[in-house]
Enzyme design. Structure first.
Site, PDB file in Angstrom:
ATOM      1  N   PHE A  61       0.839  -1.154  -0.121  1.00  0.00           N
ATOM      2  CA  PHE A  61      -0.054   0.118  -0.027  1.00  0.00           C
ATOM      3  C   PHE A  61       0.763   1.284   0.037  1.00  0.00           C
ATOM      4  O   PHE A  61       1.162   1.651   1.033  1.00  0.00           O
ATOM      5  CB  PHE A  61      -0.986  -0.073   1.254  1.00  0.00           C
ATOM      6  CG  PHE A  61      -1.907  -1.055   1.383  1.00  0.00           C
ATOM      7  CD1 PHE A  61      -3.124  -1.241   0.631  1.00  0.00           C
ATOM      8  CD2 PHE A  61      -1.448  -2.335   1.957  1.00  0.00           C
ATOM      9  CE1 PHE A  61      -3.900  -2.283   0.656  1.00  0.00           C
ATOM     10  CE2 PHE A  61      -2.400  -3.512   1.974  1.00  0.00           C
ATOM     11  CZ  PHE A  61      -3.515  -3.410   1.207  1.00  0.00           C
ATOM     12  N   GLU A 101       3.386   6.075  -5.742  1.00  0.00           N
ATOM     13  CA  GLU A 101       4.615   6.070  -6.502  1.00  0.00           C
ATOM     14  C   GLU A 101       5.372   7.242  -5.987  1.00  0.00           C
ATOM     15  O   GLU A 101       6.567   7.208  -6.048  1.00  0.00           O
ATOM     16  CB  GLU A 101       4.265   6.402  -7.927  1.00  0.00           C
ATOM     17  CG  GLU A 101       3.503   5.351  -8.423  1.00  0.00           C
ATOM     18  CD  GLU A 101       3.095   5.647 -10.198  1.00  0.00           C
ATOM     19  OE1 GLU A 101       4.076   5.895 -10.848  1.00  0.00           O
ATOM     20  OE2 GLU A 101       1.985   5.671 -10.453  1.00  0.00           O
ATOM     21  N   LYS A 125      -6.706  -4.728  -1.276  1.00  0.00           N
ATOM     22  CA  LYS A 125      -6.136  -3.431  -2.129  1.00  0.00           C
ATOM     23  C   LYS A 125      -6.764  -2.890  -3.159  1.00  0.00           C
ATOM     24  O   LYS A 125      -6.846  -1.715  -3.501  1.00  0.00           O
ATOM     25  CB  LYS A 125      -4.941  -4.527  -2.585  1.00  0.00           C
ATOM     26  CG  LYS A 125      -3.973  -3.867  -3.903  1.00  0.00           C
ATOM     27  CD  LYS A 125      -3.154  -2.702  -3.111  1.00  0.00           C
ATOM     28  CE  LYS A 125      -2.039  -2.309  -4.120  1.00  0.00           C
ATOM     29  NZ  LYS A 125      -1.496  -0.926  -3.600  1.00  0.00           N
ATOM     30  N   GLY A 128      -2.602  17.169 -15.352  1.00  0.00           N
ATOM     31  CA  GLY A 128      -3.807  16.701 -15.730  1.00  0.00           C
ATOM     32  C   GLY A 128      -4.900  16.460 -14.650  1.00  0.00           C
ATOM     33  O   GLY A 128      -4.641  16.645 -13.363  1.00  0.00           O
ATOM     34  N   GLY A 180      -4.986   8.819 -12.284  1.00  0.00           N
ATOM     35  CA  GLY A 180      -4.164   8.125 -13.124  1.00  0.00           C
ATOM     36  C   GLY A 180      -3.269   7.349 -12.389  1.00  0.00           C
ATOM     37  O   GLY A 180      -3.794   6.737 -11.449  1.00  0.00           O
ATOM     38  N   CYS A 220      -1.932   2.208 -10.298  1.00  0.00           N
ATOM     39  CA  CYS A 220      -2.639   1.309  -9.459  1.00  0.00           C
ATOM     40  C   CYS A 220      -4.316   1.710  -9.407  1.00  0.00           C
ATOM     41  O   CYS A 220      -5.111   0.852  -9.573  1.00  0.00           O
ATOM     42  CB  CYS A 220      -2.514   1.234  -8.234  1.00  0.00           C
ATOM     43  SG  CYS A 220      -0.669   0.472  -8.045  1.00  0.00           S
ATOM     44  N   LYS A 278      -5.975   0.848 -12.807  1.00  0.00           N
ATOM     45  CA  LYS A 278      -6.037  -0.374 -13.295  1.00  0.00           C
ATOM     46  C   LYS A 278      -7.130  -1.087 -12.329  1.00  0.00           C
ATOM     47  O   LYS A 278      -7.913  -1.892 -12.526  1.00  0.00           O
ATOM     48  CB  LYS A 278      -4.691  -1.085 -13.008  1.00  0.00           C
ATOM     49  CG  LYS A 278      -4.828  -2.691 -12.641  1.00  0.00           C
ATOM     50  CD  LYS A 278      -3.359  -3.212 -12.462  1.00  0.00           C
ATOM     51  CE  LYS A 278      -2.878  -2.765 -11.013  1.00  0.00           C
ATOM     52  NZ  LYS A 278      -3.536  -3.249  -9.740  1.00  0.00           N
TER      53      LYS A 278
END
Length: 153
Positions: free
Chosen positions: A4, A7, A58, A111, A115, A118, A121
């Site tokens: 967890f 980035e 998750k 932006g 995004g 993770c 997805k």
């Protein structure tokens, strides 16, 4: 156990987890892994569960975060139409007892939308696997925002 972390703060997040979830289908191994984590992360909550539930935790958290991003973007867009001050609304949402401190920044890396690897997805996976109207709506809005307002990196 699923990780967890974000980035942008991966190293810090890995060293200071909010909690640890251990998914194991064999209690003998679960206890051994729990012991390792207890010695490394003293005072951190450790949740033992099966492997399917651990992964669902998750995916659920990332789906929740993506939904918050899209919620904030929808409120922002409506503020643009009505003249309401989004920054004041954001501040109130972040300070409210049952509010949240994250995911209300509209522009991130130049932006909009949820995004990263993770969030995108996992909300896509939830939409596909559950066929949920909510998750499918979040995905559709998110895809539109990511195309109309692409991130810089």
């Amino acid at each position: 156990n699923p990780e967890f972390l974000s980035e942008s703060s991966a190293e810090f997040d890995a060293k200071h987890p909010d909690f640890v979830i251990i998914g194991a289908d064999d209690t003998k191994y679960a206890g051994a892994v729990k012991g390792i984590y207890e010695s490394r992360f003293r005072g951190t909550d450790i949740i033992l569960t099966d492997t399917v539930t651990a992964e669902m935790v998750k995916v659920s958290l990332n789906g929740f975060y993506a939904t918050k991003v899209i919620f904030a973007n929808q409120i922002y867009d409506y503020c643009q139409k009505t003249g309401a001050n989004y920054e004041n609304i954001k501040t109130a949402l972040e300070k409210a007892k049952y509010g949240s401190k994250n995911h209300f920044q509209i522009y991130h890396k130049g932006g909009r939308g949820a995004g990263g690897k993770c969030l995108t997805k996992d909300i896509d996976a939830l939409a596909f696997e559950t066929e949920s109207i909510l998750f499918n709506s979040v995905c559709g809005i998110n895809r539109r925002l990511l195309v109309e307002y692409p991130k810089n990196g």
